[in-house]
Each structure stands twice: as structure tokens, then as C-alpha cells.
Motif scaffolding. Structure first.
Motif: not given
Lengths: 318, 178
Positions: A254-259, A261, A263, A279-280, B10-11, B14-17, B136, B139, B141
Motif C-alpha cells: 500500500x502507498x499513501x494511505x491518508x492521501x 492518491x 493505492x 491495484x485499486x 492506478x498501480x 502510484x505515488x509511494x512515500x 504522515x 503513508x 511504505x
């Protein structure tokens, strides 16, 4: 240089080009009135409201018989000319002609040609059967719902009309309306299938349907035409029927849970064996996408699956 | 677009943190590492006009390490635009004023001066210590590996463990060290 001369000579041999080249022999310029006149003509043309599309059959050099002959030869088909003519004649055309005769003052109007209603009905049945059989043969694992959805898509008015206009029926159709409507184009296609089945046989008609209608699926995203509504449950049924084990979905990234965007990457496993992932935006959506991904691969609808083949012979009559 | 294609898209975008611990790291060498993640250079879909950059959270920027005598010798120049408005600030001075400034400037100057640079910088979040807002942190990962391992300092090791370290020589009890 010699090469250029040869090229020019061969050009001169063509009569048309020759005329163009010799057209302005004798003067070295174009008269000064030509440009403003042509500009004015173009300007006036632009100012006019949209003009109705001209009817090709009203042109003086129109020769319907040769068009019909050319249609038959162009497609390398063996239509019976009489049946082909009938397939192109819509009922509305005959009614229109009778009406015209009445207006001319003929008391017992007579117009003795047959229309294609019969062919439309018969052709639709044949086309539908061919499409279903062909899809079942090329996508053997796709369930009945999917076959029906693809079949309905191919038998839709738009697809039939596209196939019809691509083989050049637009100008040869005899109908009262002008320009020819989508419905008429679609009906003409199925009428042609009916006429071909009678002229040659049903197997030959199936090759016609395959070559001109079913190939419409070649550049389409098949999952857009049909997608299971409850993919996870369906996948579970498929896997449990085959291997007697149930599947489980796991969040593998998962990425950017609280944004906005965010994923989620969900993987689906059966007995700890990885089947596929998706992905979703939300976990539920990612789970669905993962299930659709696996199902599409099983059914052969995925964009990485082997593309549909359009050279298979179909034995319809048997 | 079908749901399948939407998921693929979407995948892909994806914007990764990412998180990067700047403790005992050289800010100028780390800048070139962080830049890649910020701009999305590590992705196969990278294109200068493509929005594919990731977010990077840099923590412990207070604990950065500069090479040699750079704390005393590195100078940050600023001009207010007015006559006599030029100032030269030493690295240690700047760091004591704002502990995030050195690494921020290092990353900023590691990137090419295009129109995108200021927008790319907005995806960078620097914190002087490890107090990152919880929202923050959720987010994140991925952790970016540090360039150098943080050395284990002798004074940080507790006395009992320090005594266990084998010694080559033992000074006599009356030996005068200084």
C-alpha cells in the motif's frame, strides 16, 4: 539523370498525366483572375449552410449492375446476382416506388421486385448462431454469460452497421431514406449473410461473418465488453470447482494511505500459492481488480492473453 | 476504460512515500540519492513531463555529518538585492539557525534548474528530529537505505558492555596517561 528521364517517360505514357502536362503549353503563366475567382467561389461555398450529402446513384455515370458485379468480385464471394440484388432491396424502397407511381397517375401501380425482409430474418438467425459458435470455439473457458455479452456486442446495430459500411454497401442499398441509417446498414449486413447462405452454403456464410463481423473484436478491450459483477466470488467458485480449495486475498502493498492518491495492492492466493494481484483505490476495489485479473487470464480475455484467432474454420451445418 | 485497465493505470502511477534517516549522513551525497526518488527517476515510466515523482520524508536532519572542516569552511551566500546586502553564512551558523536548511539546499541544487524543480521540492518533507506527524508516517511504505552505516560510538555503549571488550594491553594502575 537517365533514371529521371526514364521516370518522366513512364509518366508521359499515362494518358491522364500527359494531358495535365500539356495543358499549359503555349502560355507561361496563370491568368490573374484565376486566383481571386477561385477564392471567391470557396468563400461563397463556406458561407452556404451544410449541403445535403449527394446521392451517388443520381450521378449520370452510375451503373448499378457493374457496382453489384464489382461488390461480388471485390469480396471474392460467389453471391447469386439475383439474390444479391434482393438482399440490397429494402421494403421501404418498394413502397416508395409504388407511391411514386401512384402520384404519377398510374391506377394499378406495379413494381415487381422482391425485398429482403426474409433474408434479414434468416440472416440474423444464422449470424447469431455463427457468432455464438465461433466465440465458444475460440474462448472455450468463457462462461455462457460472457459469450452472450460478446455476442450481443457483435450483434449490436453499431457493430453490424460498421461491418456493413466497411464492405461498401452504403451506395448500393436501395431504400427510401437518404443518407442511409445505421439500422438499414445493419439490416443489410445480416441480409447479405442470409443471401450468401442461400447462394453457397452456411459454412461459407460463416467465413463471411468471421472475416467482416467477428474481426471487430480484434482491437477491443474484451474486459470492457464483459466483466463479472462479483469477480471474487466467481473466482472462488472456479478455483474450488477445479482444485477443491478456497482462495484468500491478502494485502501485499500500500502507498499513501491518508492521501487522495492512496493505492492498495492485493494478491490472491490459493493454498499459499500466488495466483495474481491487482491495484485499486480502496482495498475492496483492489481485491476485485485482482480477481478480474486472474479470471481474465483464465478466460483468455486479458490484454496479455493470446489474441483471438480469426482464421479458424467453423462447421455450422454439422 | 475497464476496471482492469483502471487498476493497471492506478498501480503504474502510484505515488509511494519513502523515509530517509539523515543521521550521520553526508547531505550532499544523500541529495543525489533522494533526488532520484523525488523526481521518479527510479521508475521505468519516467519522463520529464510525466508526474511520477514520489514523496520523501527526511528525518533527523539535525544529525547530518559534513566532510572534513566543511562546518567551518562551507559558506552560504545570500544577497538581499540592496546595496551592501550580501551576507556569507557559515555552514555551522546556518545549521544552528535552521537544521533543515543545509539538506534542503543540497537537494535543491542537486536537481537541474527546470520549472519542475520547485514543484518537485514540494514533495520533500524534512524534519530536524524524528517527530513526524502520525498521519504522515502512516503513508510511508518504503525506507531508503542510508549511504553509510551509523557508527557505534564508544560513549554510547554502556559501561558493562564496554568492560567486556577484549583489550590488547592493560595499563598499570599507576601509569600516568597525561
Amino acid at each position: 539523370m537517365n533514371g529521371l528521364q526514364l521516370y518522366l517517360q513512364s509518366l508521359l505514357n499515362i494518358k491522364h498525366i500527359y494531358n495535365v502536362l500539356t495543358a499549359n503549353v503555349g502560355y507561361r503563366y496563370i491568368k490573374r483572375w484565376v486566383s481571386p475567382t477561385q477564392k471567391e467561389i470557396t468563400r461563397r461555398k463556406r458561407r452556404l449552410p451544410a449541403q445535403p450529402e449527394s446521392k451517388r446513384s443520381n450521378f449520370i455515370e452510375w451503373n448499378r449492375n457493374s457496382e453489384i458485379y464489382a461488390f461480388n468480385t471485390r469480396l471474392s464471394e460467389k453471391f447469386d446476382t439475383e439474390k444479391l440484388n434482393q438482399a440490397f432491396t429494402h421494403k421501404s424502397y418498394i413502397l416508395d416506388e409504388l407511391k411514386k407511381q401512384q402520384e404519377m397517375g398510374i391506377e394499378e401501380p406495379k413494381f415487381d421486385i422482391s425485398h429482403n425482409e426474409e433474408y434479414i430474418e434468416k440472416g440474423r438467425e444464422i449470424t447469431s448462431e455463427i457468432v455464438k459458435k465461433y466465440l465458444k470455439k475460440s474462448l472455450p473457458r468463457l462462461p455462457e454469460v460472457g459469450i452472450t455479452a460478446l455476442h450481443d456486442y457483435l450483434m449490436s446495430e453499431q457493430m453490424l452497421a460498421t461491418a456493413s459500411s466497411h464492405i461498401g454497401t452504403k451506395d448500393i442499398i436501395l431504400t427510401s431514406e437518404h443518407p442511409v441509417s445505421q439500422q438499414t446498414l445493419a439490416q443489410t449486413f445480416v441480409a447479405l449473410v442470409g443471401a450468401l447462405a442461400e447462394s453457397v452454403n452456411v459454412d461459407h456464410a460463416s467465413a463471411f461473418v468471421r472475416d467482416f463481423l467477428i474481426v471487430g473484436l480484434a482491437n477491443k478491450d474484451l474486459t470492457e465488453i464483459w466483466c463479472p459483477t462479483k469477480p471474487f466470488e466467481l473466482l472462488n467458485d472456479v478455483i474450488s470447482a477445479e482444485r477443491k480449495i478456497s482462495i484468500e486475498a491478502r494485502l501485499i502493498g500500500q502507498a499513501g494511505k491518508n492521501t487522495i492518491l492512496s493505492v492498495y495492492h492485493v494478491g490472491i492466493y490459493a493454498n499459499k500459492e500466488y495466483l495474481g494481484s491487482g491495484f485499486g483505490e480502496t482495498i475492496a476495489e483492489a481485491k476485485d481488480v485482482a480477481a478480474i485479473n486472474i479470471l481474465a487470464q483464465i478466460y483468455g480475455l486479458h490484454h496479455t492473453s493470446q489474441p483471438l484467432r480469426f482464421n479458424e474454420e467453423l462447421n455450422v451445418s454439422a | 476504460m475497464s476496471l482492469l485497465r483502471k487498476g493497471q493505470q492506478w498501480g503504474t502511477f502510484a505515488c509511494v512515500w519513502h523515509i530517509f534517516d539523515a543521521t550521520w549522513q553526508d547531505p550532499f551525497k544523500s541529495a543525489h540519492l533522494i533526488k532520484k526518488y523525488l523526481m521518479g527517476l527510479h521508475k521505468p515510466i519516467y519522463h520529464p513531463l510525466n508526474q511520477c515523482g514520489d514523496h520523501v520524508i527526511v528525518i533527523n536532519s539535525k544529525e547530518i555529518a559534513l566532510r572534513g572542516d566543511h562546518w567551518q569552511k562551507r559558506v552560504y551566500f545570500h544577497h538581499t538585492g540592496y546595496h551592501g546586502g550580501a551576507t556569507w553564512t557559515l555552514a555551522w551558523e546556518l545549521h544552528s539557525k535552521d537544521p533543515t536548511m543545509i539538506i534542503k539546499k543540497a537537494i535543491y541544487s542537486a536537481m537541474d534548474g527546470t520549472l519542475q524543480r520547485r514543484f518537485t521540492m514540494q514533495r520533500l518533507h524534512i524534519f530536524p528530529d524524528d517527530n513526524v506527524p502520525k498521519e504522515m508516517l502512516e503513508n510511508v511504505s518504503n525506507q531508503i537505505k542510508q549511504l553509510r552505516p551509523v557508527p557505534n560510538r564508544l560513549y554510547e555503549i554502556p559501561q558493562e558492555e564496554r568492560d567486556k571488550i577484549p583489550r590488547l594491553i592493560q595499563y598499570p594502575s599507576d601509569y600516568q596517561l597525561k
